[in-house]
Write an enzyme that holds these catalytic residues in place. Structure first.
Site, mmCIF file in Angstrom:
data_model
loop_
_atom_site.group_PDB
_atom_site.id
_atom_site.type_symbol
_atom_site.label_atom_id
_atom_site.label_comp_id
_atom_site.label_asym_id
_atom_site.label_seq_id
_atom_site.Cartn_x
_atom_site.Cartn_y
_atom_site.Cartn_z
ATOM 1 N N ASP A 1 -5.726 -0.151 -1.823
ATOM 2 C CA ASP A 1 -6.530 -0.994 -2.710
ATOM 3 C C ASP A 1 -7.837 -1.448 -2.090
ATOM 4 O O ASP A 1 -8.031 -1.392 -0.877
ATOM 5 C CB ASP A 1 -5.739 -2.260 -3.083
ATOM 6 C CG ASP A 1 -5.699 -3.258 -1.927
ATOM 7 O OD1 ASP A 1 -5.295 -2.866 -0.811
ATOM 8 O OD2 ASP A 1 -6.101 -4.424 -2.129
ATOM 9 N N LYS B 1 -6.560 6.732 10.910
ATOM 10 C CA LYS B 1 -7.973 6.717 11.328
ATOM 11 C C LYS B 1 -7.989 6.673 12.857
ATOM 12 O O LYS B 1 -7.992 5.589 13.446
ATOM 13 C CB LYS B 1 -8.675 5.465 10.776
ATOM 14 C CG LYS B 1 -8.892 5.465 9.260
ATOM 15 C CD LYS B 1 -9.584 4.171 8.832
ATOM 16 C CE LYS B 1 -9.850 4.104 7.353
ATOM 17 N NZ LYS B 1 -10.263 2.760 6.909
ATOM 18 N N PHE C 1 -13.848 3.432 4.564
ATOM 19 C CA PHE C 1 -12.842 2.786 3.735
ATOM 20 C C PHE C 1 -12.429 3.708 2.588
ATOM 21 O O PHE C 1 -13.266 4.371 1.973
ATOM 22 C CB PHE C 1 -13.413 1.481 3.171
ATOM 23 C CG PHE C 1 -12.361 0.552 2.657
ATOM 24 C CD1 PHE C 1 -11.632 -0.255 3.522
ATOM 25 C CD2 PHE C 1 -12.090 0.473 1.299
ATOM 26 C CE1 PHE C 1 -10.652 -1.114 3.050
ATOM 27 C CE2 PHE C 1 -11.120 -0.383 0.813
ATOM 28 C CZ PHE C 1 -10.403 -1.179 1.683
ATOM 29 N N GLU D 1 4.138 4.158 6.051
ATOM 30 C CA GLU D 1 2.892 3.397 5.832
ATOM 31 C C GLU D 1 1.892 4.228 5.020
ATOM 32 O O GLU D 1 1.933 5.455 5.051
ATOM 33 C CB GLU D 1 2.240 3.089 7.189
ATOM 34 C CG GLU D 1 2.325 1.648 7.647
ATOM 35 C CD GLU D 1 1.456 0.688 6.830
ATOM 36 O OE1 GLU D 1 1.205 0.910 5.642
ATOM 37 O OE2 GLU D 1 1.035 -0.331 7.408
ATOM 38 N N ASP D 2 0.986 3.549 4.348
ATOM 39 C CA ASP D 2 -0.090 4.256 3.661
ATOM 40 C C ASP D 2 -1.146 4.702 4.668
ATOM 41 O O ASP D 2 -1.610 5.832 4.659
ATOM 42 C CB ASP D 2 -0.732 3.384 2.566
ATOM 43 C CG ASP D 2 -1.152 1.999 3.044
ATOM 44 O OD1 ASP D 2 -0.827 1.620 4.198
ATOM 45 O OD2 ASP D 2 -1.807 1.272 2.270
ATOM 46 N N GLY E 1 0.775 -1.250 0.000
ATOM 47 C CA GLY E 1 0.000 0.000 0.000
ATOM 48 C C GLY E 1 0.795 1.283 0.000
ATOM 49 O O GLY E 1 0.363 2.286 -0.549
ATOM 50 N N ASP F 1 -4.779 2.003 10.643
ATOM 51 C CA ASP F 1 -6.205 1.820 10.910
ATOM 52 C C ASP F 1 -6.366 1.366 12.364
ATOM 53 O O ASP F 1 -6.475 2.184 13.268
ATOM 54 C CB ASP F 1 -6.733 0.809 9.883
ATOM 55 C CG ASP F 1 -8.228 0.564 9.974
ATOM 56 O OD1 ASP F 1 -8.907 1.304 10.699
ATOM 57 O OD2 ASP F 1 -8.729 -0.360 9.320
#
Ligand code: IMP
Length: 190
Positions: free
Chosen positions: A170, A142, A163, A110-111, A55, A114
């Site tokens: 992705d 998040k 999301f 990191e992308d 990601g 979460d």
């Protein structure tokens, strides 16, 4: 110009509609701000930037090209969510680091953070090898999803629990190639 804009306002993936959330300009502006901060704070420290595959590849490549200090790069690959939009709660290491971490300044890139489970796993992995320092840069965070105690040093954007796809992120391996980030239109879960 108008044509290009309207073409990219909505993305449909497996019957899910995603709306434009962060456009390319906004992302690039923020990436440059993060890079400038990292350049200042890591001057003379020769950090190793670790790209978390898959990601983070797009964020990583844009960020690293704005890094002007001496540095190295390496890659780590973890299992993804697969075809789901919800974390399986399991992390598998698919590709380990190839660099010598001991006594080095490590910056994980990191992308998205979460629940924080993947980052907790990677932090343990790196900390076992006694780095000089360990920092985290993530494009997206998040905060309402976080379940683990993770200190993120560089955050691009704090976002809600919905999301998102695009710019490396992705859904069932699709949409990674998009230049912008798109958010799921409904309640965020399937
Ligand atoms: P965590 O372990 O729950 O923090 O999740 C981290 C990983 O889950 C990220 O590196 C992504 O691969 C994936 N992920 C989490 N949220 C999203 C999302 O909204 N879109 C796409 N991938 C996501």
């Amino acid at each position: 110009m108008t044509k290009n804009k309207s073409k990219k306002d909505i993305v449909i993936l497996n019957k899910n509609t995603f709306k434009l959330y962060l456009d390319e300009k906004k992302i690039q502006k923020r990436v440059l701000q993060l890079a400038n901060k990292i350049n200042r704070e890591f001057k003379g420290k020769e950090p190793i930037f670790i790209c978390v595959l898959n990601g983070a590849f797009m964020f990583f490549s844009d960020l690293i090209r704005q890094i002007t200090i001496d540095c190295e790069v390496d890659f780590l690959k973890l299992s993804s969510y697969g075809d789901s939009k919800i974390s399986s709660g399991k992390v598998t290491l698919l590709k380990d680091l190839n660099c010598e971490v001991r006594n080095r300044n490590i910056v994980m890139v990191e992308d998205i953070v979460d629940t924080g489970l993947s980052m907790k796993y990677m932090r343990n992995l790196v900390m076992q090898q006694n780095p000089k320092s360990f920092s985290i840069a993530t494009l997206l965070l998040k905060p309402d999803s976080l379940k683990y105690d993770i200190d993120v040093d560089y955050v691009g954007f704090k976002i809600s629990n919905k999301f998102v796809v695009g710019y490396g992120l992705d859904f069932a391996q699709k949409a990674r190639n998009l230049r912008a980030i798109y958010q799921l239109k409904t309640n965020g879960k399937i």
